[in-house]
Enzyme design. Structure first.
Site, PDB file in Angstrom:
ATOM      1  N   ALA A  42       0.792  -1.408  -0.084  1.00 10.46           N
ATOM      2  CA  ALA A  42      -0.099  -0.317   0.224  1.00 10.46           C
ATOM      3  C   ALA A  42       0.934   1.461   0.012  1.00 10.46           C
ATOM      4  O   ALA A  42       0.761   2.046   1.031  1.00 10.46           O
ATOM      5  CB  ALA A  42      -1.074   0.127   1.165  1.00 10.46           C
ATOM      6  N   GLN A  45       3.765   8.023  -0.490  1.00 11.16           N
ATOM      7  CA  GLN A  45       5.159   8.772  -1.067  1.00 11.16           C
ATOM      8  C   GLN A  45       6.066   8.716   0.123  1.00 11.16           C
ATOM      9  O   GLN A  45       7.329   8.973  -0.268  1.00 11.16           O
ATOM     10  CB  GLN A  45       4.463  10.506  -1.142  1.00 11.16           C
ATOM     11  CG  GLN A  45       5.719  11.357  -1.581  1.00 11.16           C
ATOM     12  CD  GLN A  45       6.253  11.031  -2.731  1.00 11.16           C
ATOM     13  OE1 GLN A  45       5.705  10.648  -3.817  1.00 11.16           O
ATOM     14  NE2 GLN A  45       7.825  10.972  -3.001  1.00 11.16           N
ATOM     15  N   HIS A  47       7.082   5.839   1.331  1.00 17.15           N
ATOM     16  CA  HIS A  47       7.842   4.730   0.994  1.00 17.15           C
ATOM     17  C   HIS A  47       8.694   5.170  -0.172  1.00 17.15           C
ATOM     18  O   HIS A  47       9.879   4.712  -0.040  1.00 17.15           O
ATOM     19  CB  HIS A  47       6.811   3.806   0.558  1.00 17.15           C
ATOM     20  CG  HIS A  47       5.945   2.982   1.649  1.00 17.15           C
ATOM     21  ND1 HIS A  47       4.652   2.954   1.526  1.00 17.15           N
ATOM     22  CD2 HIS A  47       6.312   2.503   2.634  1.00 17.15           C
ATOM     23  CE1 HIS A  47       4.443   2.382   2.831  1.00 17.15           C
ATOM     24  NE2 HIS A  47       5.494   1.956   3.613  1.00 17.15           N
TER      25      HIS A  47
END
Length: 292
Positions: A42, A45, A47
């Site tokens: 999921a 930004q 990550h």
């Protein structure tokens, strides 16, 4: 191995650790480095920012997407955790088709036995998240250690939103003598300053806007901590959430950054951080802010 083609670009995806290890060995040189970003998918930004840093600092970047069952003490939370692999792959490919994705099954990671190893984190595991989520950090330590052993990264990147987890991972690496450099990265926030989280996807649009109160409360707590004790700040936080019927405060703690022990009396030589966990419509959100 699976090669995903998106907009005429191809990314390597591995669903099994044996194939991933073989591929990493084939591209490894004496001077090359591997950056690693472990995630539960999921992707947002926050990550992607970790991955961008890894891409800049390493010859190769591996990203894992794996919803780890052993770190969930709430079966409902595990069942409802967003799983968006197809969309995640598109985001990764758009960022860089050179990213190597490891998206294993539970059986591949745990060899059919999804059980946690027991760790001693010198007490770091007993505070905040550890107190309210029994066994959580044994699950975190187990999965991160296994992923490090599979990927053998040079550098691994973690967001500071899960600051306690970051400290736990550093402790685990030190105690198990794993040869990996742990790099903490700043929290990415939405336009209303809500800390980016995969769980945010479960919020309705009005709930997402209302959740701005979490960071706003932390910034007020930081101001108050300059002239007030940790205990009085915590009391103020508790009262403010008692007035807010949309949120349930699970905990608010001001703690020493190094030991994660609650601040009893301020010491100018220590770094402090505020930690908070709240529920909105049974969705659990956490955040943190440095107080120094």
């Amino acid at each position: 191995m699976f090669a995903f083609n998106f907009n005429n670009t191809t990314m390597h995806i591995f669903y099994g650790k044996a194939a991933l290890r073989d591929y990493l060995k084939s591209i490894k040189t004496s001077n090359s480095t591997i950056g690693f970003v472990p995630t539960m998918g999921a992707l947002h930004q926050g990550h992607l920012a970790l991955m961008q840093k890894s891409l800049l600092e390493n010859e190769n970047t591996v990203v894992s997407i794996f919803v780890n069952p052993t770190q969930f003490n709430n079966p409902e939370d595990l069942a409802k955790y967003p799983r968006t692999l197809q969309e995640d792959v598109k985001k990764l490919t758009a960022l860089s088709p050179e990213i190597i994705l490891y998206a294993p099954t539970v059986a591949d990671i745990y060899d059919g036995q999804p059980l946690s190893q027991s760790f001693d984190f010198d007490g770091l595991e007993n505070q905040m998240e550890g107190e309210f989520r029994p066994g959580h950090f044994n699950g975190v330590g187990t999965i991160v250690k296994r992923l490090f052993e599979i990927v053998e990264p040079t550098n691994a990147y973690f967001g500071e939103k899960d600051f306690q987890q970051l400290q736990i991972v550093k402790k685990m690496v030190a105690k198990t003598n794993l040869n990996v450099n742990i790099i903490g990265c700043p929290i990415f926030r939405e336009s209303n300053n809500l800390a980016m989280s995969s769980r945010n996807e479960r919020l309705s649009a009005p709930e997402r806007e209302e959740a701005a109160i979490i960071y706003k409360t932390l910034t007020i707590a930081k101001e108050k901590f300059e002239t007030n004790s940790a205990k009085s700040v915590a009391k103020w936080i508790q009262k403010s959430f008692e007035k807010n019927t949309h949120f349930t405060l699970e905990y608010f703690v001001i703690a020493d950054e190094a030991t994660l022990l609650p601040c009893v009396r301020k010491n100018k030589n220590k770094k402090y951080r505020a930690f908070i966990a709240v529920f909105i419509n049974n969705i659990r959100l956490i955040d943190t802010i440095s107080l120094n």
